[in-house]
Design a protein around this motif. Structure first.
Motif, mmCIF file in Angstrom:
data_model
loop_
_atom_site.group_PDB
_atom_site.id
_atom_site.type_symbol
_atom_site.label_atom_id
_atom_site.label_comp_id
_atom_site.label_asym_id
_atom_site.label_seq_id
_atom_site.Cartn_x
_atom_site.Cartn_y
_atom_site.Cartn_z
ATOM 1 N N VAL A 2 91.174 30.639 -4.256
ATOM 2 C CA VAL A 2 91.095 29.564 -5.329
ATOM 3 C C VAL A 2 92.498 28.912 -5.726
ATOM 4 N N PRO A 5 93.028 25.042 -4.464
ATOM 5 C CA PRO A 5 92.477 23.996 -5.164
ATOM 6 C C PRO A 5 93.267 24.072 -6.635
ATOM 7 N N MET A 57 87.673 22.792 -6.860
ATOM 8 C CA MET A 57 86.874 23.963 -6.191
ATOM 9 C C MET A 57 85.783 23.600 -5.664
ATOM 10 N N PHE A 144 81.776 28.246 -5.104
ATOM 11 C CA PHE A 144 82.929 28.616 -4.423
ATOM 12 C C PHE A 144 82.715 30.033 -4.280
ATOM 13 N N GLU A 148 82.574 31.396 -0.331
ATOM 14 C CA GLU A 148 83.590 31.815 0.157
ATOM 15 C C GLU A 148 83.253 33.037 1.187
#
Length: 155
Positions: A2, A5, A57, A144, A148
């Motif tokens: 994260v 972003p 994100m 996300f 991921e």
């Protein structure tokens, strides 16, 4: 993951901070007085940061999964800019005012405009923007995290 972003948002925040300092200097130079509405400026800055983080994100996760998002994103951003009340004020008293309020940037921009120019706040648009921003952030975090697992780790 994260952090990537969030770093883009932080870079934009540095640019915003420099421009905001210049705005304060110009306000002092032109003797623009302070008023109570300016106390809400940190709220609008926070709303902008949260919206940018949520969109960042979401778009970064989509870009990893679908590589063509990178090419479509500038076009989408330009459409979003023209649909936001940057150069024109929101129509007040218009029957479809709620339609403009669905754009989360509309409330933020109008909030900045109201805070800096001592205008009345449009609480409906601000509230609608705040709810939509939170929904975007929640959806972006869940999306996300779900996507991921399929990200490739490149070291």
């Amino acid at each position: 993951r994260v952090i990537i972003p969030a770093a883009a948002v932080a870079a934009g925040l540095v640019d915003f901070s420099i421009a905001f300092i210049l705005l304060i200097i110009l306000m002092i130079y032109y003797h623009v007085g302070l008023h109570a509405g300016m106390l809400l400026l940190p709220v609008f800055i926070l709303m902008t940061i949260v919206l940018a983080l949520g969109i960042g994100m979401l778009m970064s996760a989509l870009n990893v999964k679908y590589r063509d998002v990178r090419h479509a994103l500038p076009f989408l951003m330009q459409i979003w800019m023209f649909s936001s009340p940057v150069m024109y004020p929101m129509p007040v008293g218009w029957r479809f005012h709620w339609l403009f309020a669905l754009n989360p940037m509309a409330g933020i921009i109008e909030g900045f405009r109201s805070a800096l120019f001592e205008k009345a706040f449009d609480w409906f648009t601000l509230g609608t923007s705040a709810v939509i921003i939170l929904l975007i952030l929640i959806y972006a975090v869940f999306s996300f995290n779900r996507m991921e697992k399929s990200f490739a780790d490149i070291i």
